[in-house]
Write a protein that holds these residues in place. Structure first.
Motif, PDB file in Angstrom:
ATOM      1  N   ALA A 168       0.832  -1.209   0.000  1.00  0.00           N
ATOM      2  CA  ALA A 168       0.000   0.000   0.000  1.00  0.00           C
ATOM      3  C   ALA A 168       0.863   1.254   0.000  1.00  0.00           C
ATOM      4  CB  ALA A 168      -0.930  -0.009   1.215  1.00  0.00           C
ATOM      5  N   VAL A 169       1.946   1.228   0.740  1.00  0.00           N
ATOM      6  CA  VAL A 169       2.828   2.399   0.814  1.00  0.00           C
ATOM      7  C   VAL A 169       3.623   2.552  -0.485  1.00  0.00           C
ATOM      8  CG1 VAL A 169       4.844   3.368   1.990  1.00  0.00           C
ATOM      9  CG2 VAL A 169       2.960   2.379   3.327  1.00  0.00           C
ATOM     10  N   LEU A 170       4.175   1.443  -0.972  1.00  0.00           N
ATOM     11  CA  LEU A 170       4.991   1.508  -2.185  1.00  0.00           C
ATOM     12  C   LEU A 170       4.157   1.912  -3.395  1.00  0.00           C
ATOM     13  CD1 LEU A 170       7.174  -1.668  -1.606  1.00  0.00           C
ATOM     14  CD2 LEU A 170       7.931   0.723  -1.509  1.00  0.00           C
ATOM     15  N   ASP A 171       2.876   1.566  -3.368  1.00  0.00           N
ATOM     16  CA  ASP A 171       1.980   1.883  -4.474  1.00  0.00           C
ATOM     17  C   ASP A 171       1.959   3.376  -4.761  1.00  0.00           C
ATOM     18  OD1 ASP A 171      -0.156   1.696  -6.355  1.00  0.00           O
ATOM     19  OD2 ASP A 171      -1.582   2.151  -4.756  1.00  0.00           O
ATOM     20  N   VAL A 172       2.123   4.193  -3.750  1.00  0.00           N
ATOM     21  CA  VAL A 172       2.007   5.647  -3.921  1.00  0.00           C
ATOM     22  C   VAL A 172       3.327   6.358  -3.604  1.00  0.00           C
ATOM     23  CG1 VAL A 172      -0.464   5.654  -3.447  1.00  0.00           C
ATOM     24  CG2 VAL A 172       1.145   5.927  -1.552  1.00  0.00           C
ATOM     25  N   GLY A 201      -1.917  11.178  -0.099  1.00  0.00           N
ATOM     26  CA  GLY A 201      -2.096  12.492   0.514  1.00  0.00           C
ATOM     27  C   GLY A 201      -1.376  12.614   1.843  1.00  0.00           C
ATOM     28  N   CYS A 202      -1.562  11.633   2.724  1.00  0.00           N
ATOM     29  CA  CYS A 202      -0.940  11.763   4.044  1.00  0.00           C
ATOM     30  C   CYS A 202       0.568  11.599   3.956  1.00  0.00           C
ATOM     31  CB  CYS A 202      -1.580  10.800   5.050  1.00  0.00           C
ATOM     32  SG  CYS A 202      -1.203   9.057   4.827  1.00  0.00           S
ATOM     33  N   LEU A 203       1.031  10.749   3.048  1.00  0.00           N
ATOM     34  CA  LEU A 203       2.478  10.624   2.865  1.00  0.00           C
ATOM     35  C   LEU A 203       3.065  11.906   2.283  1.00  0.00           C
ATOM     36  CD1 LEU A 203       2.582   6.940   1.612  1.00  0.00           C
ATOM     37  CD2 LEU A 203       3.936   7.822   3.531  1.00  0.00           C
ATOM     38  N   SER A 204       2.319  12.571   1.405  1.00  0.00           N
ATOM     39  CA  SER A 204       2.809  13.831   0.831  1.00  0.00           C
ATOM     40  C   SER A 204       2.887  14.917   1.894  1.00  0.00           C
ATOM     41  CB  SER A 204       1.910  14.274  -0.326  1.00  0.00           C
ATOM     42  OG  SER A 204       1.989  13.339  -1.391  1.00  0.00           O
ATOM     43  N   LEU A 205       1.895  14.968   2.783  1.00  0.00           N
ATOM     44  CA  LEU A 205       1.963  15.922   3.893  1.00  0.00           C
ATOM     45  C   LEU A 205       3.203  15.664   4.745  1.00  0.00           C
ATOM     46  CD1 LEU A 205      -1.727  16.191   5.203  1.00  0.00           C
ATOM     47  CD2 LEU A 205      -0.341  18.073   4.298  1.00  0.00           C
ATOM     48  N   ALA A 206       3.416  14.415   5.090  1.00  0.00           N
ATOM     49  CA  ALA A 206       4.575  14.080   5.924  1.00  0.00           C
ATOM     50  C   ALA A 206       5.884  14.398   5.212  1.00  0.00           C
ATOM     51  CB  ALA A 206       4.527  12.596   6.317  1.00  0.00           C
ATOM     52  N   LEU A 325       8.893   7.194   5.975  1.00  0.00           N
ATOM     53  CA  LEU A 325       7.847   8.080   6.489  1.00  0.00           C
ATOM     54  C   LEU A 325       6.776   7.269   7.219  1.00  0.00           C
ATOM     55  CD1 LEU A 325       7.441  10.519   3.448  1.00  0.00           C
ATOM     56  CD2 LEU A 325       8.302  11.130   5.726  1.00  0.00           C
ATOM     57  N   TYR A 326       6.443   6.107   6.679  1.00  0.00           N
ATOM     58  CA  TYR A 326       5.455   5.248   7.342  1.00  0.00           C
ATOM     59  C   TYR A 326       5.989   4.777   8.697  1.00  0.00           C
ATOM     60  CZ  TYR A 326       2.450   1.323   8.419  1.00  0.00           C
ATOM     61  OH  TYR A 326       1.593   0.472   9.063  1.00  0.00           O
ATOM     62  N   ARG A 327       7.214   4.323   8.712  1.00  0.00           N
ATOM     63  CA  ARG A 327       7.775   3.787   9.960  1.00  0.00           C
ATOM     64  C   ARG A 327       7.889   4.854  11.045  1.00  0.00           C
ATOM     65  NH1 ARG A 327      11.717   1.436   6.267  1.00  0.00           N
ATOM     66  NH2 ARG A 327      11.370  -0.812   6.043  1.00  0.00           N
ATOM     67  N   SER A 328       8.297   6.067  10.624  1.00  0.00           N
ATOM     68  CA  SER A 328       8.668   7.081  11.618  1.00  0.00           C
ATOM     69  C   SER A 328       7.505   7.966  12.039  1.00  0.00           C
ATOM     70  CB  SER A 328       9.789   7.964  11.049  1.00  0.00           C
ATOM     71  OG  SER A 328       9.325   8.661   9.906  1.00  0.00           O
ATOM     72  N   ASN A 329       6.371   7.833  11.365  1.00  0.00           N
ATOM     73  CA  ASN A 329       5.315   8.811  11.568  1.00  0.00           C
ATOM     74  C   ASN A 329       4.010   8.142  12.000  1.00  0.00           C
ATOM     75  OD1 ASN A 329       3.479  10.978  11.190  1.00  0.00           O
ATOM     76  ND2 ASN A 329       5.050  11.944   9.892  1.00  0.00           N
ATOM     77  N   PRO A 330       3.687   8.238  13.291  1.00  0.00           N
ATOM     78  CA  PRO A 330       2.457   7.584  13.776  1.00  0.00           C
ATOM     79  C   PRO A 330       1.207   8.095  13.058  1.00  0.00           C
ATOM     80  CG  PRO A 330       3.818   8.376  15.610  1.00  0.00           C
ATOM     81  CD  PRO A 330       4.430   8.915  14.362  1.00  0.00           C
ATOM     82  N   GLY A 331       1.206   9.366  12.667  1.00  0.00           N
ATOM     83  CA  GLY A 331       0.050   9.922  11.962  1.00  0.00           C
ATOM     84  C   GLY A 331      -0.168   9.252  10.613  1.00  0.00           C
ATOM     85  N   VAL A 332       0.920   9.007   9.908  1.00  0.00           N
ATOM     86  CA  VAL A 332       0.814   8.308   8.624  1.00  0.00           C
ATOM     87  C   VAL A 332       0.272   6.897   8.852  1.00  0.00           C
ATOM     88  CG1 VAL A 332       2.139   7.342   6.695  1.00  0.00           C
ATOM     89  CG2 VAL A 332       2.630   9.671   7.504  1.00  0.00           C
TER      90      VAL A 332
END
Lengths: 343, 343
Positions: A168-172, A201-206, A325-332
């Motif tokens: 899911a993360v790699l897809d975007v 969207g959330c990954l882009s914000l992060a 970004l996924y690993r380090s960011n609880p919001g993501v």
């Protein structure tokens, strides 16, 4: 006889029309037998592009069986999963099954990988009739084979994350990488993301925050997404508007942003994005539903001096950045995890 | 009741569907009665977008009467000249007929002007049945009225050039302006222009040179265009290839360019443009026939680290730059003049 450079692009797999690249082809040869510079993947899961899945689902009134049949027919007739309406594909996950001796990709048999090139150009052969898929989700359990050319990209799946999460993360992963690059190159301070509660969207914000942007606005379509985005703490300001209503987008964003990132997967977001962007600013379109003439002529018609980028899915280092970004960011994680099925 | 900002964009002229901007509208109100912030133009000539005219002409087998009837029907039903297939429009020339007291455009009655916003968003009313047009050229003599909104752009036609020449140059003035800007901002030294013998192509070559590019390649489709481009002296190297054949484009361009500018008006040039561009380089798409997914997924599929720009038709100063390039450059004149009819 094809040159090595042509073979690297997969031109030898194009059946119709001859001479185009695989992405533009009507039909590919999905024969599982590999050439010297190719890699074969034993497919485990497809992840359909959001715009493609939405189109198929709407075209079939949400009938999962009909959607499954449509996907099977596309793959059977085209040798790849490219939605004929949206032109988009998606990506896949699987296990390296065979590596040609001249493949430059550095892959090894039995590695678990995700392909980072689009399904719209990947030779694909389905052998299980997609019988474990209900046609109601973008993530499609599948058996079959896919081919990677010499000039291609695959990410080895990390050990520390569930496959479905990594997929899911790699897809975007193109979206956060390009967002970060634009922030770094232009010095954009304020960033607005349309479709901010979704994966890209959330990954882009992060990514914008990590790259130094100071003033982040997340635009979402309803109060439930707004609540989730607020709870995630990724945006300084969360606003609600229909991204396809340009005047509503402009009103919601308020002071135009230095950079606007379009991550919604529906058509018609071009004009709102332009209106949300400051003079001299930049718009990055990641939605596959983006209309080129609507963007070009819309900006011109509004005398809007904005730089508009086609969201290239490839930026060097994109896979590692997105996973980090996924690993380090609880919001993501809080926003991505609920969207992942089959963990 | 619309806000002033909404009225400035012409939203009050949108009949269907409500709430979108004029460019996205199915139908506009082309009533010649103007609002306080509008300007009415007495139309003299339309200049159809090249991609639009080509589509119409091909759809009607080159039958000029049928093409004329099709254009009339589009304008009658949509209140604007927006080709429903290509989404594009063109521009127009005429005389300022009435200026609302609150118009910010600075126009004066009786000035001869060209609109620099697309016909795809300009309310248009045709009164002469286009009876002076044979349907066989993009330049359409016409009587009628057009409306400019407050947020719009019109260029006063220069005294020193024939109207048809000025219209032809202004029609494509976004291309040289953005090309010059990209060369200046990125420091691109080598520039390849696809469709280099056309209006936007030759102006883009001249703009690249003026902005400091050193190594200019012009790609054209046949030997007759090649001879004309060589004679014009605008490119260091002239090559012949079908822009829709990506492998042929890559072979013809040879060493990839820092900047590739796409000025061909046919679909399918995206992949060749990407292959013609160096890693880290930039592609600017000016063709309205560009496919967004083909560009985005094509670059990703080739793992091409290129920045791709949607060719915004508006860059500040674009009209003056294009007219100056025409005046100062005999090579540009030699290529543009033969394309101008009705001088």
């Amino acid at each position: 006889m094809r040159t090595a450079a042509e073979r690297a692009l997969g031109v030898h797999r194009v059946l119709d029309p001859p001479g185009v690249l695989p992405q533009a082809a009507q039909r590919l040869d999905a024969d599982p037998a590999i050439a010297l510079d190719e890699v074969r993947i034993a497919v485990e899961r497809l992840n359909l592009d959001a715009a493609s899945f939405r189109q198929l689902s709407e075209a079939h009134g949400g009938d999962g069986d009909a959607v499954r049949a449509a996907v099977l027919e596309i793959v059977r007739t085209r040798g790849k999963m490219q939605n004929p309406v949206t032109g988009s594909g998606g990506m896949l996950m699987g296990v390296v099954d065979a590596v040609g001796p001249e493949s430059p990709l550095g892959l090894v048999v039995d590695q678990r990988v995700a392909t980072l090139v689009s399904l719209s150009l990947t030779p694909l052969w389905i052998t299980d009739g997609l019988d474990r898929w209900d046609g109601r989700s973008e993530q499609v359990p599948a058996h079959g084979t896919a081919i990677l050319f010499a000039r291609s990209i695959a990410a080895v799946l990390p050990d520390d994350l569930p496959d479905a999460v990594a997929l899911a993360v790699l897809d975007v992963c193109g979206a956060p990488a390009l967002t970060a690059r634009v922030v770094e190159r232009t010095g954009a301070r304020s960033v607005a993301v349309l479709g901010a509660a979704g994966k890209s969207g959330c990954l882009s914000l992060a990514a914008a925050a990590a790259a130094g942007a100071q003033d982040l606005t997340g635009l979402v379509r309803n109060e439930s997404e707004a609540a989730a985005l607020r709870a995630a703490g990724l945006a300084d300001r969360v606003v609600v508007a229909d991204a396809t209503d340009p005047l509503a987008v402009a009103a919601a964003v308020g002071t135009p942003a230095d950079l606007t990132v379009v991550c919604v997967d529906v058509p018609g977001a071009e004009h709102g994005a332009v209106l949300a962007t400051a003079d001299g600013g930049t718009v990055v379109f990641f939605s596959m539903a983006t209309s080129f003439p609507a963007a070009a002529l819309g900006a011109e018609g509004m005398a809007a001096d904005v730089t508009m980028l086609v969201g290239n899915g490839y930026t060097p280092g994109h896979a590692a950045l997105a996973l980090d970004l996924y690993r380090s960011n609880p919001g993501v994680r809080a926003l991505v995890d609920p969207r992942v099925t089959g963990c």
